[in-house]
Design a protein around this motif. Sequence first.
Motif, PDB file in Angstrom:
ATOM      1  N   GLN A 149     -94.258 -38.006 -99.121  1.00  0.00           N
ATOM      2  CA  GLN A 149     -94.667 -36.973-100.068  1.00  0.00           C
ATOM      3  C   GLN A 149     -94.374 -35.583 -99.511  1.00  0.00           C
ATOM      4  O   GLN A 149     -93.893 -34.701-100.217  1.00  0.00           O
ATOM      5  CB  GLN A 149     -96.163 -37.113-100.355  1.00  0.00           C
ATOM      6  N   SER A 150     -94.673 -35.400 -98.234  1.00  0.00           N
ATOM      7  CA  SER A 150     -94.451 -34.108 -97.594  1.00  0.00           C
ATOM      8  C   SER A 150     -92.971 -33.749 -97.551  1.00  0.00           C
ATOM      9  O   SER A 150     -92.573 -32.631 -97.892  1.00  0.00           O
ATOM     10  CB  SER A 150     -95.038 -34.129 -96.181  1.00  0.00           C
ATOM     11  N   PHE A 151     -92.133 -34.693 -97.150  1.00  0.00           N
ATOM     12  CA  PHE A 151     -90.705 -34.415 -97.048  1.00  0.00           C
ATOM     13  C   PHE A 151     -90.078 -34.210 -98.431  1.00  0.00           C
ATOM     14  O   PHE A 151     -89.148 -33.410 -98.581  1.00  0.00           O
ATOM     15  CB  PHE A 151     -89.997 -35.536 -96.296  1.00  0.00           C
ATOM     16  N   ALA A 152     -90.584 -34.924 -99.436  1.00  0.00           N
ATOM     17  CA  ALA A 152     -90.086 -34.724-100.796  1.00  0.00           C
ATOM     18  C   ALA A 152     -90.415 -33.315-101.281  1.00  0.00           C
ATOM     19  O   ALA A 152     -89.568 -32.620-101.863  1.00  0.00           O
ATOM     20  CB  ALA A 152     -90.678 -35.764-101.740  1.00  0.00           C
ATOM     21  N   GLY A 153     -91.647 -32.886-101.040  1.00  0.00           N
ATOM     22  CA  GLY A 153     -92.045 -31.541-101.417  1.00  0.00           C
ATOM     23  C   GLY A 153     -91.265 -30.480-100.658  1.00  0.00           C
ATOM     24  O   GLY A 153     -90.864 -29.455-101.216  1.00  0.00           O
ATOM     25  N   LEU A 154     -91.032 -30.728 -99.375  1.00  0.00           N
ATOM     26  CA  LEU A 154     -90.278 -29.782 -98.552  1.00  0.00           C
ATOM     27  C   LEU A 154     -88.845 -29.646 -99.065  1.00  0.00           C
ATOM     28  O   LEU A 154     -88.331 -28.533 -99.217  1.00  0.00           O
ATOM     29  CB  LEU A 154     -90.281 -30.231 -97.092  1.00  0.00           C
TER      30      LEU A 154
END
Length: 273
Positions: A149-154
Amino acid sequence: MKQTIINWAVFGVAALIAGPLAGRLVEMASPVNGASDPTALLSSSPVVSVALYAAAFAIACVVGVVAARLTQVGVALSAAGIVLAWAAWRTERVEEVFRFGHQGGAFWTLAIEGLLMAAGGIIVGACILKASEKLSQDKHEFDGLFSGQSFAGLGAGLFAGAMAAWAIARSDAVGQTFAAAVAAGIAAAVVGRIVSVRAPLLAFVAAGSLLAFAGPAVGAVMNSGDAVRAAYSGTLVPIARVMPIDWIAGILIGVPIGASWAAAMVHKHAPAK
């Protein structure tokens, strides 16, 4: 009422005390021959300049951490950004870099400078988020930092921020580049949150901060052959006009604005239980 007074007091300290101090520290760096202002690495003494910029970041971090204990995290991030905005206003503009004797390779020097600034921006953001009493009780903010989720948002935030800055940075005037960076922070948080609802706020700060490297790197690829001519004609790639320090100052202000907008949209369209 009390909280409003505290918020304005925080902004006042950032804008009228801590900010001018940070700006004065950056002014103490020695520019290269002919230039009016320095950058962290394009100066007559890069080691000293980096130390002075690091001190400005430290001041912004202290202001942000204290503010995070007194008020909302968005106010704290914005206060840190205001402090660094003073440093941005004391930093040489990209077109001046090439007008005063630097060749296209200076873009890579600025990209390295951008990596240093990005690291500083992420550290400042992390310290503020950690200091926030609300987020310190919500372990999701840091436990999910390296999740999908974090890398997708980043990733989404990085792309959206770049596009927003590209559209706005029509010149290298500091007001314009700072506005482009703020817009990039807003876009990074809005689009990143839509793509990844559970991505931590620090992912969007990181996405925007990494543009401090991406901007000069794009300039190195697209303008390296004729950077001097492009500087004189005003045809540098828009995203490359934003200086590394501009990115960090604008991102810290823009991300909390974008996050609040995204939260309102997600709440408004959330399905009824």
